[in-house]
Design an enzyme around this catalytic site. Structure first.
Site, PDB file in Angstrom:
ATOM      1  N   ARG A  61     -19.231  -7.516 -17.358  1.00  0.00           N
ATOM      2  CA  ARG A  61     -19.501  -7.623 -15.924  1.00  0.00           C
ATOM      3  C   ARG A  61     -19.167  -9.025 -15.389  1.00  0.00           C
ATOM      4  O   ARG A  61     -19.102  -9.238 -14.192  1.00  0.00           O
ATOM      5  CB  ARG A  61     -20.961  -7.276 -15.597  1.00  0.00           C
ATOM      6  CG  ARG A  61     -21.149  -7.042 -14.119  1.00  0.00           C
ATOM      7  CD  ARG A  61     -22.537  -6.705 -13.600  1.00  0.00           C
ATOM      8  NE  ARG A  61     -23.518  -6.298 -14.572  1.00  0.00           N
ATOM      9  CZ  ARG A  61     -24.399  -7.120 -15.157  1.00  0.00           C
ATOM     10  NH1 ARG A  61     -24.401  -8.405 -14.859  1.00  0.00           N
ATOM     11  NH2 ARG A  61     -25.273  -6.655 -16.021  1.00  0.00           N
ATOM     12  N   TYR A  97     -10.319  -1.920  10.130  1.00  0.00           N
ATOM     13  CA  TYR A  97     -10.596  -0.822   9.205  1.00  0.00           C
ATOM     14  C   TYR A  97     -12.024  -0.288   9.425  1.00  0.00           C
ATOM     15  O   TYR A  97     -12.978  -1.067   9.485  1.00  0.00           O
ATOM     16  CB  TYR A  97     -10.428  -1.338   7.777  1.00  0.00           C
ATOM     17  CG  TYR A  97     -10.823  -0.334   6.740  1.00  0.00           C
ATOM     18  CD1 TYR A  97     -10.138   0.870   6.621  1.00  0.00           C
ATOM     19  CD2 TYR A  97     -11.888  -0.568   5.881  1.00  0.00           C
ATOM     20  CE1 TYR A  97     -10.513   1.801   5.683  1.00  0.00           C
ATOM     21  CE2 TYR A  97     -12.265   0.361   4.930  1.00  0.00           C
ATOM     22  CZ  TYR A  97     -11.565   1.544   4.841  1.00  0.00           C
ATOM     23  OH  TYR A  97     -11.941   2.472   3.918  1.00  0.00           O
ATOM     24  N   ASP A 116      -7.824  -9.564   6.637  1.00  0.00           N
ATOM     25  CA  ASP A 116      -7.567  -8.413   5.769  1.00  0.00           C
ATOM     26  C   ASP A 116      -6.057  -8.190   5.778  1.00  0.00           C
ATOM     27  O   ASP A 116      -5.483  -7.782   6.785  1.00  0.00           O
ATOM     28  CB  ASP A 116      -8.326  -7.194   6.322  1.00  0.00           C
ATOM     29  CG  ASP A 116      -8.200  -5.965   5.422  1.00  0.00           C
ATOM     30  OD1 ASP A 116      -7.166  -5.843   4.733  1.00  0.00           O
ATOM     31  OD2 ASP A 116      -9.124  -5.134   5.432  1.00  0.00           O
ATOM     32  N   LYS A 140      -4.040   0.143  -2.009  1.00  0.00           N
ATOM     33  CA  LYS A 140      -2.936   0.560  -1.152  1.00  0.00           C
ATOM     34  C   LYS A 140      -1.593   0.048  -1.711  1.00  0.00           C
ATOM     35  O   LYS A 140      -1.187   0.482  -2.755  1.00  0.00           O
ATOM     36  CB  LYS A 140      -3.196   0.091   0.282  1.00  0.00           C
ATOM     37  CG  LYS A 140      -4.656   0.334   0.761  1.00  0.00           C
ATOM     38  CD  LYS A 140      -5.000   1.794   0.918  1.00  0.00           C
ATOM     39  CE  LYS A 140      -6.482   2.069   1.121  1.00  0.00           C
ATOM     40  NZ  LYS A 140      -7.111   1.366   2.216  1.00  0.00           N
TER      41      LYS A 140
HETATM   42  C1  LIG Z   1      -8.443   1.012   2.617  1.00  0.00           C
HETATM   43  C2  LIG Z   1      -8.702  -0.237   3.320  1.00  0.00           C
HETATM   44  C3  LIG Z   1      -9.830  -1.020   3.002  1.00  0.00           C
HETATM   45  C4  LIG Z   1     -10.878  -0.572   1.995  1.00  0.00           C
HETATM   46  O1  LIG Z   1     -10.390  -0.642   0.692  1.00  0.00           O
HETATM   47  P1  LIG Z   1     -10.896   0.332  -0.494  1.00  0.00           P
HETATM   48  O2  LIG Z   1     -10.059  -0.100  -1.646  1.00  0.00           O
HETATM   49  O3  LIG Z   1     -10.646   1.729  -0.028  1.00  0.00           O
HETATM   50  O4  LIG Z   1     -12.345   0.074  -0.681  1.00  0.00           O
HETATM   51  C5  LIG Z   1      -9.993  -2.220   3.664  1.00  0.00           C
HETATM   52  N1  LIG Z   1      -9.111  -2.641   4.596  1.00  0.00           N
HETATM   53  C6  LIG Z   1      -8.030  -1.917   4.942  1.00  0.00           C
HETATM   54  C7  LIG Z   1      -7.097  -2.429   5.988  1.00  0.00           C
HETATM   55  C8  LIG Z   1      -7.788  -0.689   4.321  1.00  0.00           C
HETATM   56  O5  LIG Z   1      -6.722   0.028   4.678  1.00  0.00           O
END
Ligand SMILES: *Cc1c(COP(=O)(O)O)cnc(C)c1O
Length: 356
Positions: free
Chosen positions: A16, A67, A155, A180
């Site tokens: 962890r 998001y 982000d 992604k």
């Molecule tokens: C999908 C997404 C997230 C969240 O990420 P996860 O890996 O699904 O927890 C955060 N910001 C953006 C812009 C996203 O497209």
């Protein structure tokens, strides 16, 4: 490294707190963004580690169409008195900074140390935004927010570090859903946060261990493997996205195509300056609203109808169907362009659009 514990006396102690595969992944993501990266169990785990570490009450200004998971988390924390937040149209720098000034000048200084991350408030940006693809002037917003004593988080999931490096533009912290484009094959959930400030990096690592929001070693390995082909996947998908966006503009059943690469996009000039490419995400409105857009998705064959983005396969979704996304144009489809042949994608999309 598929191990939960390690021989005593070495650098690694327990699964962890550290893992050699995370470290390799963190070197890769940190190298791309130009900072120190910490890998998390998901993008949202990285986001939560940041917002939950704000001194109470935190003060946050967030992109209005950020998001949905980020906004849900902020609402949850706000409802429990942990922070206050306001939304801003981040395509407008002056208005956003005005909202920032109002948010941080209010009563209630947070309890933490003045130099603690976010003690003066946080400006939480996305660019391009998910799903409306608005473009924010990251450098101008970072400068303005810093003058107000705020820290700036970006982000960078949609752009990836290949197209945009927010730390170079003045941001203090970058978060990623590596689920992604970075991992890129729709087979991993993983996140990361990147910063140049050692004390912020230390705090995030500590929080990861405290919360246990750790990525699996297998997921870290898959993400590392995905990153090896990031440039090839992204340049193909991006070239296809540009072509599809142009064709969609001329389609009789489509109105309002949002893609920063189109000269008609209000953030086009800014994106051209700030980014090294316009990305592989498109949003467009189907004529006829929600029912017509749902009918298009029902007629797709090659293109996968589903949430998420950034995979090798094209994904299409009507975002307005989600809770908290009902502010969106109801006929809006978000499309994550994959690496299939552009003509195969177009013939599927065109056929589905004409079937409504
Ligand atoms: C999908 C997404 C997230 C969240 O990420 P996860 O890996 O699904 O927890 C955060 N910001 C953006 C812009 C996203 O497209």
């Amino acid at each position: 490294m598929m191990s939960s514990t390690f021989h005593q006396g070495g650098e690694l102690v327990y699964g962890r707190d550290g893992n050699a595969t995370w470290e390799a992944l963190e070197v890769a993501i940190g190298g791309l963004e130009g900072g120190a990266a910490t890998a998390f169990a998901s993008g949202l785990a990285a986001i939560a580690a940041v917002v939950e570490s704000l001194p109470v009450p935190g003060r946050v200004v967030v992109a209005a169409d950020a998001y949905s998971g980020t906004r849900r988390l902020l609402s949850d924390l706000a409802s429990r008195g942990r922070l206050r937040f306001r939304t801003a149209d981040i395509a407008h720098t002056g208005a956003t900074l005005q909202t920032c000034a109002e948010t941080v000048s209010g009563p209630g200084r947070p309890s933490g140390e003045a130099d603690e991350f976010g003690a003066g408030g946080i400006l939480w940006l996305e660019s391009p935004t998910n799903p409306l693809l608005a473009v924010a002037d990251l450098a101008a917003l970072a400068t303005g927010a810093h003058e107000l004593g705020m820290d700036v988080v970006v982000d960078n999931t949609f752009a990836t570090p290949l197209l945009q490096r927010p730390l170079d533009l003045g941001a203090d912290l970058v978060v990623h859903s590596a689920t992604k484009f970075l991992a890129g094959h729709s087979d991993v959930v993983l996140g990361a946060a990147v910063t140049r400030r050692p004390e912020v990096d230390f705090g995030l690592r500590r929080r990861r261990s405290l919360h246990g929001a750790v990525p699996g070693p297998w997921e870290a390995w898959l993400t590392l493997r995905g990153i090896r082909t990031l440039e090839v996947r992204l340049s193909r998908a991006q070239a296809t996205a540009g072509e599809l966006a142009r064709r969609l503009c001329d389609h009789p059943n489509v109105e309002g195509v949002r893609y920063p690469g189109l000269a008609s996009h209000p953030g086009h000039q800014l994106a051209a300056r700030q980014m090294d490419g316009f990305g592989a995400m498109i949003a467009f409105e189907v004529r006829g609203g929600a029912a017509a857009a749902e009918a298009v998705t029902a007629h797709l064959g090659l293109l996968v109808v589903g949430t998420s983005l950034g995979g090798v396969e094209s994904l299409v979704e009507r975002r307005g169907r989600w809770e908290g996304e009902d502010y969106l144009p109801q006929g809006l489809l978000r499309m994550s362009v994959g690496i299939e042949s552009v003509e195969d994608i177009w013939s599927d999309l065109d056929r589905a659009l004409r079937a409504t």
